[in-house]
Design a protein around this motif. Structure first.
Motif, PDB file in Angstrom:
ATOM      1  N   GLU A   6      -5.276   2.988  -7.305  1.00  9.77           N
ATOM      2  CA  GLU A   6      -4.055   3.802  -7.315  1.00  9.77           C
ATOM      3  C   GLU A   6      -4.323   5.188  -6.732  1.00  9.77           C
ATOM      4  O   GLU A   6      -3.449   5.790  -6.111  1.00  9.77           O
ATOM      5  CB  GLU A   6      -3.519   3.936  -8.746  1.00  9.77           C
ATOM      6  CG  GLU A   6      -3.128   2.625  -9.382  1.00  9.77           C
ATOM      7  CD  GLU A   6      -2.027   1.914  -8.620  1.00  9.77           C
ATOM      8  OE1 GLU A   6      -1.099   2.596  -8.141  1.00  9.77           O
ATOM      9  OE2 GLU A   6      -2.113   0.687  -8.494  1.00  9.77           O
ATOM     10  N   LEU A   7      -5.527   5.682  -6.906  1.00  7.27           N
ATOM     11  CA  LEU A   7      -5.896   6.998  -6.389  1.00  7.27           C
ATOM     12  C   LEU A   7      -5.856   7.040  -4.858  1.00  7.27           C
ATOM     13  O   LEU A   7      -5.635   8.097  -4.266  1.00  7.27           O
ATOM     14  CB  LEU A   7      -7.285   7.379  -6.892  1.00  7.27           C
ATOM     15  CG  LEU A   7      -7.766   8.788  -6.599  1.00  7.27           C
ATOM     16  CD1 LEU A   7      -6.886   9.788  -7.311  1.00  7.27           C
ATOM     17  CD2 LEU A   7      -9.206   8.941  -7.018  1.00  7.27           C
ATOM     18  N   LEU A   8      -6.050   5.893  -4.219  1.00  5.79           N
ATOM     19  CA  LEU A   8      -5.987   5.849  -2.756  1.00  5.79           C
ATOM     20  C   LEU A   8      -4.653   6.354  -2.231  1.00  5.79           C
ATOM     21  O   LEU A   8      -4.583   6.981  -1.180  1.00  5.79           O
ATOM     22  CB  LEU A   8      -6.179   4.410  -2.263  1.00  5.79           C
ATOM     23  CG  LEU A   8      -7.559   3.825  -2.325  1.00  5.79           C
ATOM     24  CD1 LEU A   8      -7.513   2.368  -1.916  1.00  5.79           C
ATOM     25  CD2 LEU A   8      -8.517   4.593  -1.444  1.00  5.79           C
ATOM     26  N   LEU A   9      -3.589   6.061  -2.940  1.00  7.27           N
ATOM     27  CA  LEU A   9      -2.242   6.388  -2.479  1.00  7.27           C
ATOM     28  C   LEU A   9      -1.687   7.669  -3.080  1.00  7.27           C
ATOM     29  O   LEU A   9      -0.560   8.052  -2.780  1.00  7.27           O
ATOM     30  CB  LEU A   9      -1.309   5.215  -2.799  1.00  7.27           C
ATOM     31  CG  LEU A   9      -1.793   3.857  -2.298  1.00  7.27           C
ATOM     32  CD1 LEU A   9      -0.877   2.761  -2.794  1.00  7.27           C
ATOM     33  CD2 LEU A   9      -1.908   3.839  -0.790  1.00  7.27           C
ATOM     34  N   TRP A  10      -2.466   8.339  -3.917  1.00  3.61           N
ATOM     35  CA  TRP A  10      -2.008   9.536  -4.613  1.00  3.61           C
ATOM     36  C   TRP A  10      -1.844  10.701  -3.646  1.00  3.61           C
ATOM     37  O   TRP A  10      -2.643  10.923  -2.747  1.00  3.61           O
ATOM     38  CB  TRP A  10      -3.012   9.905  -5.692  1.00  3.61           C
ATOM     39  CG  TRP A  10      -2.665  11.134  -6.452  1.00  3.61           C
ATOM     40  CD1 TRP A  10      -1.720  11.264  -7.407  1.00  3.61           C
ATOM     41  CD2 TRP A  10      -3.290  12.417  -6.335  1.00  3.61           C
ATOM     42  NE1 TRP A  10      -1.701  12.541  -7.894  1.00  3.61           N
ATOM     43  CE2 TRP A  10      -2.654  13.273  -7.259  1.00  3.61           C
ATOM     44  CE3 TRP A  10      -4.314  12.923  -5.548  1.00  3.61           C
ATOM     45  CZ2 TRP A  10      -3.013  14.596  -7.413  1.00  3.61           C
ATOM     46  CZ3 TRP A  10      -4.668  14.242  -5.706  1.00  3.61           C
ATOM     47  CH2 TRP A  10      -4.022  15.062  -6.625  1.00  3.61           C
ATOM     48  N   THR A  11      -0.784  11.449  -3.829  1.00  2.60           N
ATOM     49  CA  THR A  11      -0.543  12.673  -3.070  1.00  2.60           C
ATOM     50  C   THR A  11      -0.452  13.823  -4.060  1.00  2.60           C
ATOM     51  O   THR A  11       0.298  13.738  -5.032  1.00  2.60           O
ATOM     52  CB  THR A  11       0.777  12.575  -2.277  1.00  2.60           C
ATOM     53  OG1 THR A  11       0.711  11.422  -1.439  1.00  2.60           O
ATOM     54  CG2 THR A  11       0.997  13.807  -1.439  1.00  2.60           C
ATOM     55  N   PRO A  12      -1.214  14.902  -3.856  1.00  2.00           N
ATOM     56  CA  PRO A  12      -1.173  16.005  -4.805  1.00  2.00           C
ATOM     57  C   PRO A  12       0.200  16.678  -4.822  1.00  2.00           C
ATOM     58  O   PRO A  12       0.884  16.722  -3.797  1.00  2.00           O
ATOM     59  CB  PRO A  12      -2.240  16.970  -4.301  1.00  2.00           C
ATOM     60  CG  PRO A  12      -2.475  16.608  -2.893  1.00  2.00           C
ATOM     61  CD  PRO A  12      -2.113  15.163  -2.738  1.00  2.00           C
ATOM     62  N   PRO A  13       0.614  17.197  -5.970  1.00  2.00           N
ATOM     63  CA  PRO A  13       1.911  17.880  -6.038  1.00  2.00           C
ATOM     64  C   PRO A  13       1.890  19.188  -5.246  1.00  2.00           C
ATOM     65  O   PRO A  13       0.831  19.783  -5.059  1.00  2.00           O
ATOM     66  CB  PRO A  13       2.103  18.151  -7.528  1.00  2.00           C
ATOM     67  CG  PRO A  13       0.739  18.117  -8.101  1.00  2.00           C
ATOM     68  CD  PRO A  13      -0.067  17.179  -7.265  1.00  2.00           C
ATOM     69  N   ARG A  14       3.030  19.596  -4.753  1.00  2.00           N
ATOM     70  CA  ARG A  14       3.119  20.849  -4.006  1.00  2.00           C
ATOM     71  C   ARG A  14       2.739  22.007  -4.923  1.00  2.00           C
ATOM     72  O   ARG A  14       3.064  22.013  -6.105  1.00  2.00           O
ATOM     73  CB  ARG A  14       4.547  21.077  -3.491  1.00  2.00           C
ATOM     74  CG  ARG A  14       5.063  20.011  -2.559  1.00  2.00           C
ATOM     75  CD  ARG A  14       4.325  19.884  -1.251  1.00  2.00           C
ATOM     76  NE  ARG A  14       4.348  21.107  -0.469  1.00  2.00           N
ATOM     77  CZ  ARG A  14       3.507  21.327   0.514  1.00  2.00           C
ATOM     78  NH1 ARG A  14       2.601  20.445   0.823  1.00  2.00           N
ATOM     79  NH2 ARG A  14       3.574  22.438   1.189  1.00  2.00           N
ATOM     80  N   GLY A  15       2.065  22.984  -4.362  1.00  7.93           N
ATOM     81  CA  GLY A  15       1.670  24.142  -5.134  1.00  7.93           C
ATOM     82  C   GLY A  15       0.483  23.891  -6.045  1.00  7.93           C
ATOM     83  O   GLY A  15       0.170  24.711  -6.897  1.00  7.93           O
ATOM     84  N   PHE A  16      -0.180  22.783  -5.871  1.00  8.35           N
ATOM     85  CA  PHE A  16      -1.316  22.429  -6.719  1.00  8.35           C
ATOM     86  C   PHE A  16      -2.514  23.333  -6.467  1.00  8.35           C
ATOM     87  O   PHE A  16      -3.254  23.651  -7.370  1.00  8.35           O
ATOM     88  CB  PHE A  16      -1.687  20.959  -6.483  1.00  8.35           C
ATOM     89  CG  PHE A  16      -2.838  20.476  -7.312  1.00  8.35           C
ATOM     90  CD1 PHE A  16      -2.701  20.300  -8.669  1.00  8.35           C
ATOM     91  CD2 PHE A  16      -4.060  20.217  -6.730  1.00  8.35           C
ATOM     92  CE1 PHE A  16      -3.757  19.860  -9.432  1.00  8.35           C
ATOM     93  CE2 PHE A  16      -5.119  19.774  -7.483  1.00  8.35           C
ATOM     94  CZ  PHE A  16      -4.958  19.594  -8.839  1.00  8.35           C
TER      95      PHE A  16
END
Length: 100
Positions: free
Chosen positions: A47-57
């Motif tokens: 699942e981490l492969l497709l993860w996108t960090p949230p804006r402003g992270f």
């Protein structure tokens, strides 16, 4: 201090039979990504492969990068997770990725 630290790091790399840590890091990233992309058991690292960090992270001067972004750039937007499912093709492309 930096020269001493460099000598210690180079000594450790020589003992571990690693010629260049950047090349070794890219090789391990490639192999782990291929292994993870081939998983079908629903573990968190797939699942981490497709993860996108949230804006402003991260701070403004730091890019919002994922660990798979070098793979995305290498495959130029095509789905590298599909290519990873073919072990022969994936293994053949390893040196090209690592030496880039």
């Amino acid at each position: 201090q930096i020269k001493g630290s460099t000598r210690i790091a180079e000594s450790g790399m020589k003992k571990a039979n690693i010629s260049d840590w950047v090349v070794e890091h890219r090789r391990k990233l490639w192999r782990f990504a291929g292994h993870t992309a081939r998983r079908t058991d629903g573990r968190w690292n797939h699942e981490l492969l497709l993860w996108t960090p949230p804006r402003g992270f991260r701070y403004n001067w730091r890019p919002e990068l994922r660990w798979a972004d070098p793979l995305d750039r290498f495959w130029k937007g095509s789905d590298w997770t599909l290519a990873a499912k073919d072990r022969t093709k994936w293994a053949a492309m390893e040196e090209v990725f690592v030496r880039r």
